[in-house]
Design an enzyme around this catalytic site. Structure first.
Site, mmCIF file in Angstrom:
data_model
loop_
_atom_site.group_PDB
_atom_site.id
_atom_site.type_symbol
_atom_site.label_atom_id
_atom_site.label_comp_id
_atom_site.label_asym_id
_atom_site.label_seq_id
_atom_site.Cartn_x
_atom_site.Cartn_y
_atom_site.Cartn_z
ATOM 1 N N ILE A 132 -17.514 -33.651 -57.154
ATOM 2 C CA ILE A 132 -16.377 -34.317 -57.597
ATOM 3 C C ILE A 132 -16.633 -35.606 -58.357
ATOM 4 O O ILE A 132 -17.440 -36.273 -58.003
ATOM 5 C CB ILE A 132 -15.570 -34.599 -56.218
ATOM 6 C CG1 ILE A 132 -15.446 -33.466 -55.295
ATOM 7 C CG2 ILE A 132 -14.265 -35.427 -56.517
ATOM 8 C CD1 ILE A 132 -14.865 -34.144 -54.087
ATOM 9 N N CYS A 133 -15.740 -35.964 -59.463
ATOM 10 C CA CYS A 133 -16.062 -36.971 -60.328
ATOM 11 C C CYS A 133 -14.500 -37.713 -60.025
ATOM 12 O O CYS A 133 -13.633 -37.228 -60.570
ATOM 13 C CB CYS A 133 -16.027 -36.729 -61.778
ATOM 14 S SG CYS A 133 -16.095 -38.083 -62.871
ATOM 15 N N LEU A 134 -14.859 -38.806 -59.334
ATOM 16 C CA LEU A 134 -13.810 -39.626 -58.953
ATOM 17 C C LEU A 134 -14.220 -41.157 -58.712
ATOM 18 O O LEU A 134 -15.045 -41.318 -58.150
ATOM 19 C CB LEU A 134 -13.157 -39.255 -57.506
ATOM 20 C CG LEU A 134 -11.691 -40.238 -56.944
ATOM 21 C CD1 LEU A 134 -10.802 -40.085 -58.156
ATOM 22 C CD2 LEU A 134 -11.425 -39.552 -55.811
#
EC number: 2.3.2.23
Length: 204
Positions: A132-134
């Site tokens: 996940i890219c957050l």
């Protein structure tokens, strides 16, 4: 506060909320169906189940996540990863209990049939690994975040992707050219292909 004390505090808060009867669960209303350590002997590995937002291609489906927590939590962020697999048991319906070991233990819990999805098609989530890219899970993480609030942010990300920071180029490109019809169709295709119906408990 040590990591273990903080995690125990969070876990007790989660259990207390899940055991409340006659009132809506904040966890469920935020799309969190389940959140718990893999073992009560090891608070550094957790699992979660998230329900897809309504009025999106993700609705009526849920995903499992693995949570790996560093020893210096909450100073450093945990790592959330969607669990992906090509090995989908299509020949049977499984029963998921979401913290519930006995039907009588939680009055007010309702069963709902959802699709257990083993892939997450999304611009900011790697299709083959579940990474996940957050920003709040990286540079913008602060100790004020909890596991449950971070999961809520992930649910919000599903409905509000950031195509300029993609891990899935194909999904991001559809967002960039504003082809929402193709974008939503692709979500529905992958959710249908990589999922199986299962019963889950919804606490309310």
């Amino acid at each position: 506060m040590s990591a273990e004390k903080r995690l125990l505090q969070e876990y007790r808060s989660i259990l207390k909320e899940q055991r409340q009867k006659g009132s809506a669960s904040t966890l469920s209303s935020n799309g969190i169906l389940d959140l718990k350590p893999v073992s009560e002997d090891n608070f550094y590995k957790w699992t979660a189940k998230l329900k897809g937002p309504t009025d999106t291609g993700y609705q009526d489906a849920f995903w499992e996540l693995q949570i790996d927590i560093p020893s210096n939590y909450p100073t450093q962020p945990p790592k959330f990863t969607f669990i992906v697999s090509d090995d989908i048991p299509r020949n049977r319906r499984q029963r998921q209990t979401n913290q519930i070991q006995d039907d009588d233990e939680f009055e007010g819990a309702e069963k709902e049939v959802l699709r257990h999805c083993y892939r997450m098609p999304h611009p900011n989530i790697a299709f083959n690994t579940g990474e996940i890219c957050l920003d709040i899970l990286q540079a913008k993480w602060t100790p004020a975040w909890t596991l449950s609030s971070a999961l809520t942010a992930i649910v919000l990300l599903l409905n509000d992707p950031e195509p300029l920071s993609p891990l899935d180029i194909d999904m991001a490109n559809l967002m960039k050219i504003n082809d929402l019809k193709a974008y939503n169709s692709l979500i529905e295709y992958y959710v249908g292909r990589y999922s199986i119906e299962e019963e889950v408990y919804i606490l309310n």
